[in-house]
Structures are given as structure tokens and as C-alpha cells.
Design a protein around this motif. Structure first.
Motif, PDB file in Angstrom:
ATOM      1  N   SER A 151       0.834  -1.186   0.000  1.00  0.00           N
ATOM      2  CA  SER A 151       0.000   0.000   0.000  1.00  0.00           C
ATOM      3  C   SER A 151       0.869   1.235   0.000  1.00  0.00           C
ATOM      4  CB  SER A 151      -0.903  -0.008   1.230  1.00  0.00           C
ATOM      5  OG  SER A 151      -1.488   1.257   1.406  1.00  0.00           O
ATOM      6  N   ASN A 152       0.452   2.292  -0.717  1.00  0.00           N
ATOM      7  CA  ASN A 152       1.144   3.571  -0.733  1.00  0.00           C
ATOM      8  C   ASN A 152       0.681   4.460   0.409  1.00  0.00           C
ATOM      9  OD1 ASN A 152       2.557   2.951  -3.101  1.00  0.00           O
ATOM     10  ND2 ASN A 152       0.804   3.567  -4.366  1.00  0.00           N
ATOM     11  N   CYS A 153      -0.165   3.947   1.257  1.00  0.00           N
ATOM     12  CA  CYS A 153      -0.743   4.715   2.332  1.00  0.00           C
ATOM     13  C   CYS A 153       0.245   4.802   3.485  1.00  0.00           C
ATOM     14  CB  CYS A 153      -2.040   4.056   2.790  1.00  0.00           C
ATOM     15  SG  CYS A 153      -3.068   5.101   3.801  1.00  0.00           S
ATOM     16  N   SER A 154       0.386   5.974   4.105  1.00  0.00           N
ATOM     17  CA  SER A 154       1.293   6.129   5.234  1.00  0.00           C
ATOM     18  C   SER A 154       0.671   5.532   6.484  1.00  0.00           C
ATOM     19  CB  SER A 154       1.581   7.625   5.452  1.00  0.00           C
ATOM     20  OG  SER A 154       0.434   8.278   5.974  1.00  0.00           O
ATOM     21  N   LEU A 155       1.492   5.385   7.535  1.00  0.00           N
ATOM     22  CA  LEU A 155       1.001   4.820   8.787  1.00  0.00           C
ATOM     23  C   LEU A 155       0.064   5.781   9.503  1.00  0.00           C
ATOM     24  CD1 LEU A 155       4.207   3.077  10.186  1.00  0.00           C
ATOM     25  CD2 LEU A 155       2.241   2.028   9.056  1.00  0.00           C
ATOM     26  N   GLY A 156       0.015   7.041   9.076  1.00  0.00           N
ATOM     27  CA  GLY A 156      -0.898   8.024   9.658  1.00  0.00           C
ATOM     28  C   GLY A 156      -2.238   8.042   8.968  1.00  0.00           C
ATOM     29  N   GLU A 157      -2.472   7.053   8.106  1.00  0.00           N
ATOM     30  CA  GLU A 157      -3.738   6.976   7.379  1.00  0.00           C
ATOM     31  C   GLU A 157      -4.285   5.552   7.422  1.00  0.00           C
ATOM     32  OE1 GLU A 157      -3.515  10.264   3.828  1.00  0.00           O
ATOM     33  OE2 GLU A 157      -2.435   8.373   3.547  1.00  0.00           O
ATOM     34  N   PHE A 158      -5.578   5.451   7.158  1.00  0.00           N
ATOM     35  CA  PHE A 158      -6.215   4.143   7.018  1.00  0.00           C
ATOM     36  C   PHE A 158      -6.823   4.043   5.626  1.00  0.00           C
ATOM     37  CE2 PHE A 158      -6.391   4.632  11.646  1.00  0.00           C
ATOM     38  CZ  PHE A 158      -5.913   3.406  12.057  1.00  0.00           C
ATOM     39  N   ILE A 159      -6.888   2.825   5.108  1.00  0.00           N
ATOM     40  CA  ILE A 159      -7.557   2.553   3.840  1.00  0.00           C
ATOM     41  C   ILE A 159      -8.905   1.897   4.155  1.00  0.00           C
ATOM     42  CG2 ILE A 159      -7.473   1.355   1.629  1.00  0.00           C
ATOM     43  CD1 ILE A 159      -4.430   1.289   1.905  1.00  0.00           C
ATOM     44  N   LEU A 160      -9.979   2.536   3.726  1.00  0.00           N
ATOM     45  CA  LEU A 160     -11.325   1.987   3.923  1.00  0.00           C
ATOM     46  C   LEU A 160     -11.687   1.188   2.675  1.00  0.00           C
ATOM     47  CD1 LEU A 160     -12.963   5.176   5.490  1.00  0.00           C
ATOM     48  CD2 LEU A 160     -12.404   3.059   6.684  1.00  0.00           C
ATOM     49  N   LEU A 161     -11.518  -0.111   2.737  1.00  0.00           N
ATOM     50  CA  LEU A 161     -11.689  -0.947   1.550  1.00  0.00           C
ATOM     51  C   LEU A 161     -13.140  -1.001   1.073  1.00  0.00           C
ATOM     52  CD1 LEU A 161      -9.324  -3.918   2.488  1.00  0.00           C
ATOM     53  CD2 LEU A 161      -8.848  -1.985   0.961  1.00  0.00           C
ATOM     54  N   GLY A 162     -14.097  -1.047   1.998  1.00  0.00           N
ATOM     55  CA  GLY A 162     -15.509  -1.089   1.606  1.00  0.00           C
ATOM     56  C   GLY A 162     -15.788  -2.237   0.663  1.00  0.00           C
ATOM     57  N   VAL A 163     -16.323  -1.901  -0.510  1.00  0.00           N
ATOM     58  CA  VAL A 163     -16.570  -2.903  -1.559  1.00  0.00           C
ATOM     59  C   VAL A 163     -15.819  -2.502  -2.823  1.00  0.00           C
ATOM     60  CG1 VAL A 163     -18.798  -3.751  -0.713  1.00  0.00           C
ATOM     61  CG2 VAL A 163     -18.739  -1.699  -2.142  1.00  0.00           C
ATOM     62  N   SER A 164     -14.589  -2.036  -2.643  1.00  0.00           N
ATOM     63  CA  SER A 164     -13.799  -1.553  -3.772  1.00  0.00           C
ATOM     64  C   SER A 164     -13.503  -2.640  -4.798  1.00  0.00           C
ATOM     65  CB  SER A 164     -12.480  -0.950  -3.267  1.00  0.00           C
ATOM     66  OG  SER A 164     -11.785  -1.880  -2.462  1.00  0.00           O
ATOM     67  N   ASP A 165     -13.642  -3.914  -4.394  1.00  0.00           N
ATOM     68  CA  ASP A 165     -13.421  -5.005  -5.342  1.00  0.00           C
ATOM     69  C   ASP A 165     -14.657  -5.272  -6.202  1.00  0.00           C
ATOM     70  OD1 ASP A 165     -14.755  -5.776  -3.020  1.00  0.00           O
ATOM     71  OD2 ASP A 165     -14.169  -7.881  -3.248  1.00  0.00           O
ATOM     72  N   ARG A 166     -15.764  -4.551  -5.930  1.00  0.00           N
ATOM     73  CA  ARG A 166     -17.006  -4.695  -6.704  1.00  0.00           C
ATOM     74  C   ARG A 166     -17.493  -3.310  -7.140  1.00  0.00           C
ATOM     75  NH1 ARG A 166     -19.683  -8.376  -2.125  1.00  0.00           N
ATOM     76  NH2 ARG A 166     -18.017  -7.341  -0.970  1.00  0.00           N
ATOM     77  N   PRO A 167     -16.925  -2.774  -8.215  1.00  0.00           N
ATOM     78  CA  PRO A 167     -17.227  -1.394  -8.630  1.00  0.00           C
ATOM     79  C   PRO A 167     -18.705  -1.130  -8.903  1.00  0.00           C
ATOM     80  CG  PRO A 167     -15.324  -2.249  -9.822  1.00  0.00           C
ATOM     81  CD  PRO A 167     -15.926  -3.403  -9.093  1.00  0.00           C
ATOM     82  N   GLN A 168     -19.413  -2.098  -9.488  1.00  0.00           N
ATOM     83  CA  GLN A 168     -20.829  -1.874  -9.779  1.00  0.00           C
ATOM     84  C   GLN A 168     -21.644  -1.736  -8.497  1.00  0.00           C
ATOM     85  OE1 GLN A 168     -21.842  -5.165 -12.401  1.00  0.00           O
ATOM     86  NE2 GLN A 168     -21.466  -3.909 -14.222  1.00  0.00           N
ATOM     87  N   LEU A 169     -21.361  -2.581  -7.527  1.00  0.00           N
ATOM     88  CA  LEU A 169     -22.045  -2.480  -6.236  1.00  0.00           C
ATOM     89  C   LEU A 169     -21.679  -1.167  -5.554  1.00  0.00           C
ATOM     90  CD1 LEU A 169     -23.748  -3.642  -3.951  1.00  0.00           C
ATOM     91  CD2 LEU A 169     -21.703  -4.862  -3.136  1.00  0.00           C
ATOM     92  N   GLU A 170     -20.443  -0.752  -5.733  1.00  0.00           N
ATOM     93  CA  GLU A 170     -19.982   0.494  -5.134  1.00  0.00           C
ATOM     94  C   GLU A 170     -20.772   1.692  -5.661  1.00  0.00           C
ATOM     95  OE1 GLU A 170     -15.623   1.723  -3.737  1.00  0.00           O
ATOM     96  OE2 GLU A 170     -15.862   1.751  -5.914  1.00  0.00           O
ATOM     97  N   MET A 171     -21.009   1.740  -6.967  1.00  0.00           N
ATOM     98  CA  MET A 171     -21.766   2.852  -7.554  1.00  0.00           C
ATOM     99  C   MET A 171     -23.239   2.794  -7.149  1.00  0.00           C
ATOM    100  SD  MET A 171     -19.569   4.689  -8.792  1.00  0.00           S
ATOM    101  CE  MET A 171     -20.787   5.924  -9.266  1.00  0.00           C
ATOM    102  N   LEU A 172     -23.786   1.580  -7.035  1.00  0.00           N
ATOM    103  CA  LEU A 172     -25.166   1.442  -6.580  1.00  0.00           C
ATOM    104  C   LEU A 172     -25.301   1.960  -5.150  1.00  0.00           C
ATOM    105  CD1 LEU A 172     -28.069   0.381  -6.846  1.00  0.00           C
ATOM    106  CD2 LEU A 172     -27.230  -1.858  -6.095  1.00  0.00           C
ATOM    107  N   LEU A 173     -24.351   1.589  -4.306  1.00  0.00           N
ATOM    108  CA  LEU A 173     -24.383   2.058  -2.928  1.00  0.00           C
ATOM    109  C   LEU A 173     -24.207   3.565  -2.847  1.00  0.00           C
ATOM    110  CD1 LEU A 173     -22.330  -0.725  -1.091  1.00  0.00           C
ATOM    111  CD2 LEU A 173     -24.793  -0.300  -0.942  1.00  0.00           C
ATOM    112  N   PHE A 174     -23.379   4.122  -3.726  1.00  0.00           N
ATOM    113  CA  PHE A 174     -23.200   5.580  -3.756  1.00  0.00           C
ATOM    114  C   PHE A 174     -24.537   6.281  -3.990  1.00  0.00           C
ATOM    115  CE2 PHE A 174     -22.774   9.437  -6.285  1.00  0.00           C
ATOM    116  CZ  PHE A 174     -21.986  10.220  -5.457  1.00  0.00           C
ATOM    117  N   VAL A 175     -25.288   5.804  -4.976  1.00  0.00           N
ATOM    118  CA  VAL A 175     -26.586   6.421  -5.296  1.00  0.00           C
ATOM    119  C   VAL A 175     -27.558   6.266  -4.132  1.00  0.00           C
ATOM    120  CG1 VAL A 175     -28.600   6.302  -6.822  1.00  0.00           C
ATOM    121  CG2 VAL A 175     -26.284   6.107  -7.782  1.00  0.00           C
TER     122      VAL A 175
END
Length: 336
Positions: A1-25
Motif C-alpha cells: 500500500s502507498n498509504c502512510s502509517l498516519g492513514e487508514f484505507i477503507l476498503l468497503g466494496v472496492s473489489d465490486r465497482p458496480q455495487l460500489e456505484m449502486l451504494l453511492f446512489v
């Protein structure tokens, strides 16, 4: 990960882009309706003197809690859904965890107070009850947040969730979390099961009076009023219980993500709908304030005069229903 130790990565459903956009709406719709509905309840309760009662005082507090609760979570969630870099700073994660936990715990207690406020007939006692729920909620959240942040993560910063939530953060710890889990279960019992049991007892007392209503139409109206509240209360407590009354070690990631969306985004949207759409007191207050502010300022009063139709007057059956429901304050804000 390119994320620093002062940050967190919120994975959510990033592996399912279509579900991600549906949830956004869906979340955007829920958040917008939550803002509009709860703001309306607060303004109407404040502007209309007829609604300056203990129950509407608590309802305004509930609406304010819901506004703050969803705002502490919703915007960050929406931004991450649209971003390829789904990060949140350490400070932002801590703030989100503390604020959302505080408001969530406070709402659990406030719903129980609303179910049994017959002793809250005076304003000062209402303020004391509201302040007590806040102190308990924010105090317990402070304890939970401190205990969770003290756990070593051994460089892990990927959270399998949409937000910084306690069970998901505990899973990042690289040490035994049994003591934290036991403390969390004890808090969940006090803030979830006890208030829910209190509310259900309050509902049980309505059973006999409702069955004594002679009119079938009257019984139906009363049960509809009660079940609408019970459905939202059950959704809020039920999904929260499924998250917090289980050890985080057995925490199901996908189920936890979906459950959290219900008590963080869906129920805050449903609360104002339940209390406004079928509440004649709020309807009258909305029409009265609209007539006074919009209609009068534009000179349309002769075209849109407020009046009461004969059909709107209460019948004998309605009065008997009101008599029963007024004995149980949780229903007082949604009389048929």
C-alpha cells in the motif's frame, strides 16, 4: 500500500465497482432525505408553539442526533465511493469513531426515554434526561475509543469497512483483544438490549387497551401507528445488535458492512418519514408555517387559505384511540 502509517484505507466494496456505484446512489438519496426530513422536524418543532411539548422536545433531539450521526459518516463514505484512493487520516478516523459511537449510544438511550416519558412533564426534567443520555453516550464512547486506540496494529491499516467502526478496528489488532471484546459486549448489553427491552415492555402495555377498542377500523389504525414505530426501532436495534453483540473475532465482514448501513443511513432517514407523513400535528404545523411565511409574503393568502374540513374533525372512534395512545408517549407524536 502507498498509504502512510498516519492513514487508514477503507476498503468497503472496492473489489465490486458496480455495487460500489449502486451504494453511492442509495446512500446519497438516504443522506439527502435525512438532511431534509430531520431539519424540517427541528424547524417545525421550534417554530410552532403548539409543538413545544416534552415529546416534540425529545423528537427534535432525536432529529438533531440523526443529522449529526449521518453527517459524521455519510460525506466521507460518498467521497471514498467516488475516489480510487480510499483513505482517511488517523485523526479523521479517530474523530469518526468517537463521534459516531457517541451519537449512536446516545440515540439508543434517547429512544428508550421517548418510550416512557410520562414522568417528563416539565421542561427542566426533559433537559436533565436529554443531558443524561448524552453524558452516558459520549462517556462510554470515550472509553471505547481510548481502549481501541491503545491496541498495537503492527503496521496494518486496511479496514474492511466503509467507515471506522469498532469491530472492524479491533480486527486490525495484532494482540489478544479478549478484554476489549468483553468490555464491548457489556456496553452493547447496556446500550442496546436494556433500552430495547424497555421499549418492548412499553409496547406490551398497549396490547390490552387496543384489543378493547370496539371498532375494527380503530384497532387497525392503532396497530398501524404502533407497528410503524416498532418497525423502525427493530431495524435500528436489530442491525446494531447483530454487529455489537458478537465477538469481533467472529465478525462477518460483508454482513457487518450491510448491517451498518441500516443503522447509520437508513433508520435516520426513516425516522422523520414515520413521524411526519402520518402525523396530523406536524401536518398542521407545516401548513400553518408555510401559510405564514410563504403565502403571506407573496400575497396569495386569499387563494390558499388554511381551513378545516368537516371530515378532518375527530370521530368518537378517533377520540378513543387518542385516549389510549396518549397514555404511551412513544406514540404521541404519530397519532392517526
Amino acid at each position: 500500500s502507498n498509504c502512510s502509517l498516519g492513514e487508514f484505507i477503507l476498503l468497503g466494496v472496492s473489489d465490486r465497482p458496480q455495487l460500489e456505484m449502486l451504494l453511492f446512489v442509495l446512500i446519497l438519496i438516504c443522506y439527502t432525505m435525512t438532511l431534509l426530513g430531520n431539519t424540517t422536524i427541528i424547524l417545525v418543532s421550534w417554530l410552532d408553539s403548539h409543538l413545544h411539548t416534552p415529546m416534540y422536545f425529545f423528537l427534535s433531539n432525536l432529529s438533531f442526533l440523526d443529522l449529526c450521526y449521518t453527517t459524521s459518516i455519510g460525506p466521507q463514505m460518498l467521497v471514498n465511493f467516488c475516489s480510487s484512493r480510499k483513505t482517511i487520516s488517523l485523526a479523521g478516523c479517530v474523530a469518526q469513531l468517537y463521534i459516531s459511537l457517541s451519537l449512536g449510544f446516545t440515540e439508543c438511550l434517547l429512544l428508550a426515554v421517548m418510550a416512557y416519558d410520562r414522568y417528563a412533564a416539565v421542561r427542566c426534567l426533559c433537559l436533565q434526561l436529554a443531558a443524561t443520555t448524552c453524558l452516558c453516550g459520549f462517556g462510554n464512547s470515550m472509553l471505547q475509543t481510548i481502549l481501541t486506540l491503545q491496541l498495537p496494529r503492527c503496521g496494518q491499516n486496511q479496514i474492511e469497512h466503509f467507515l471506522c467502526e469498532l469491530p472492524a478496528l479491533l480486527k486490525l489488532a495484532c494482540v489478544d483483544t479478549s478484554a476489549n471484546e468483553a468490555e464491548l459486549l457489556a456496553s452493547a448489553f447496556f446500550f442496546l438490549l436494556v433500552p430495547l427491552g424497555f421499549i418492548l415492555v412499553s409496547y406490551s402495555y398497549t396490547g390490552a387497551p387496543v384489543l378493547r377498542i370496539h371498532s375494527a377500523k380503530g384497532r387497525l389504525k392503532t396497530f398501524n401507528t404502533c407497528t410503524s414505530h416498532l418497525a423502525v426501532v427493530s431495524l435500528f436495534y436489530g442491525t446494531a445488535i447483530s454487529m455489537y453483540l458478537q465477538p469481533p473475532s467472529s465478525y462477518s465482514q460483508d454482513r457487518g458492512k450491510m448491517a451498518s448501513l441500516f443503522y447509520t443511513m437508513v433508520t435516520p432517514m426513516l425516522n422523520p418519514l414515520i413521524y411526519m407523513l402520518r402525523n396530523k400535528e406536524v401536518h398542521r404545523a407545516l401548513l400553518s408555517n408555510w401559510h405564514r411565511t410563504v403565502c403571506t409574503s407573496h400575497g396569495y393568502c386569499n387563494l390558499f387559505c388554511a381551513h378545516v374540513e368537516p371530515s378532518a374533525l375527530p370521530t368518537a372512534s378517533d377520540l378513543s384511540i387518542h385516549t389510549i395512545l396518549l397514555s404511551f408517549p412513544l406514540y404521541r407524536t404519530n397519532l392517526p
